[in-house]
Scaffold this motif. Structure first.
Motif, short mmCIF file in Angstrom:
data_model
loop_
_atom_site.label_atom_id
_atom_site.label_comp_id
_atom_site.label_asym_id
_atom_site.label_seq_id
_atom_site.Cartn_x
_atom_site.Cartn_y
_atom_site.Cartn_z
N ALA A 3 1.02 -1.18 -0.11
CA ALA A 3 0.02 -0.14 0.00
C ALA A 3 0.87 1.43 0.06
O ALA A 3 0.46 2.26 -0.62
CB ALA A 3 -0.86 0.08 1.20
N LEU A 4 2.00 1.23 0.79
CA LEU A 4 2.64 2.36 0.63
C LEU A 4 3.44 2.53 -0.70
O LEU A 4 3.58 3.91 -1.14
CB LEU A 4 3.96 2.12 1.65
N GLU A 5 4.15 1.62 -1.28
CA GLU A 5 4.43 1.79 -2.49
C GLU A 5 3.41 2.20 -3.53
O GLU A 5 3.66 2.80 -4.63
CB GLU A 5 4.98 0.25 -3.02
N GLU A 6 2.20 1.92 -3.54
CA GLU A 6 1.17 2.15 -4.37
C GLU A 6 0.78 3.75 -4.28
O GLU A 6 0.66 4.35 -5.22
CB GLU A 6 -0.14 1.41 -4.28
N HIS A 7 0.53 4.12 -2.93
CA HIS A 7 -0.01 5.16 -2.72
C HIS A 7 1.31 6.41 -2.54
O HIS A 7 0.85 7.59 -2.84
CB HIS A 7 -0.59 5.43 -1.25
N ILE A 8 2.54 6.13 -2.43
CA ILE A 8 3.45 6.98 -2.27
C ILE A 8 4.72 6.68 -3.24
O ILE A 8 5.68 6.16 -2.75
CB ILE A 8 4.17 7.06 -0.79
N PRO A 9 4.42 6.66 -4.49
CA PRO A 9 5.71 6.09 -5.50
C PRO A 9 6.82 6.93 -5.59
O PRO A 9 6.70 8.02 -4.90
CB PRO A 9 4.80 6.05 -6.73
N GLY A 10 7.81 6.66 -6.21
CA GLY A 10 8.92 7.26 -6.67
C GLY A 10 9.88 7.84 -5.49
O GLY A 10 10.42 8.60 -5.64
N GLY A 11 9.80 6.97 -4.31
CA GLY A 11 10.80 7.63 -3.00
C GLY A 11 10.23 8.42 -2.11
O GLY A 11 10.92 8.97 -1.63
N GLY A 12 9.04 8.91 -2.28
CA GLY A 12 8.19 9.64 -1.23
C GLY A 12 8.30 9.15 0.08
O GLY A 12 8.08 10.09 1.22
N PHE A 13 8.40 8.01 0.23
CA PHE A 13 8.44 7.21 1.45
C PHE A 13 9.37 6.25 1.40
O PHE A 13 9.20 5.22 0.88
CB PHE A 13 7.09 6.85 1.96
N ARG A 14 10.70 6.42 1.99
CA ARG A 14 11.67 5.24 1.68
C ARG A 14 11.70 4.65 3.03
O ARG A 14 11.80 5.05 4.12
CB ARG A 14 13.15 5.81 1.60
N PHE A 15 11.84 3.23 2.83
CA PHE A 15 11.93 2.27 4.02
C PHE A 15 12.47 0.85 3.52
O PHE A 15 12.47 0.87 2.30
CB PHE A 15 10.52 1.93 4.54
N GLU A 16 12.83 0.22 4.39
CA GLU A 16 13.29 -1.15 4.04
C GLU A 16 12.34 -2.19 4.60
O GLU A 16 11.86 -1.84 5.64
CB GLU A 16 14.72 -1.29 4.83
N MET A 17 12.08 -3.19 3.92
CA MET A 17 11.42 -4.29 4.35
C MET A 17 11.79 -4.62 5.70
O MET A 17 12.68 -5.39 5.97
CB MET A 17 10.95 -5.52 3.40
N PRO A 18 10.91 -4.68 6.89
CA PRO A 18 11.33 -5.24 8.03
C PRO A 18 11.24 -6.57 8.08
O PRO A 18 10.34 -7.32 7.26
CB PRO A 18 10.07 -4.64 8.97
N GLU A 19 12.01 -7.19 8.90
CA GLU A 19 11.97 -8.69 8.93
C GLU A 19 11.21 -9.29 9.89
O GLU A 19 10.68 -10.62 10.16
CB GLU A 19 13.32 -9.23 9.51
N GLY A 20 10.41 -8.41 10.88
CA GLY A 20 9.38 -8.86 11.77
C GLY A 20 9.26 -7.50 12.61
O GLY A 20 9.50 -6.59 12.33
N GLY A 21 8.44 -8.12 13.66
CA GLY A 21 8.16 -6.74 14.52
C GLY A 21 6.75 -6.17 14.25
O GLY A 21 5.81 -6.87 13.48
N PHE A 22 6.52 -4.93 14.56
CA PHE A 22 5.22 -4.47 14.52
C PHE A 22 5.34 -3.04 13.93
O PHE A 22 4.27 -2.45 13.81
CB PHE A 22 4.53 -4.11 16.18
#
Length: 97
Positions: A3-22
């Motif tokens: 959903a983040l990638e769909e709604h905020i494309p082009g690097g507007g929100f940069r993140f790394e896929m978490p391996e777990g957690g909340f």
């Protein structure tokens, strides 16, 4: 994450896929003041984020561009709506700055 990638494309929100957690830790380029943005996002779009700088003892100015999002109890539908609201909040906030 989808959903983040769909709604905020082009690097507007940069993140790394978490391996777990909340939580998801992300960076919004050009934000400048994540604490101010967190208040703005709730007030303007009804979406809650936490300023990333409150989770660090560092005084690194780059932390002013970071936020933390919870995905612990969020359905796919709520995630999609929340990301749409976050995208609108980012757009409004960056334009006014």
């Amino acid at each position: 994450m989808q959903a983040l990638e769909e709604h905020i494309p082009g690097g507007g929100f940069r993140f790394e896929m978490p391996e777990g957690g909340f939580f998801l830790w992300g960076m919004i380029p050009g934000l400048g003041n994540a604490s101010d943005f967190a208040r703005f996002a709730v007030r303007e779009e009804g979406v809650g984020v936490i300023a990333g700088e409150v989770f660090s003892v560092s005084s690194d100015p780059a932390l002013k561009n970071t936020v933390r999002l919870s995905f612990a109890k969020v359905s796919p539908e709520e995630s999609d709506e929340g990301c749409a609201r976050l995208a609108r909040a980012i757009s409004k906030y960056v334009k006014r700055a």
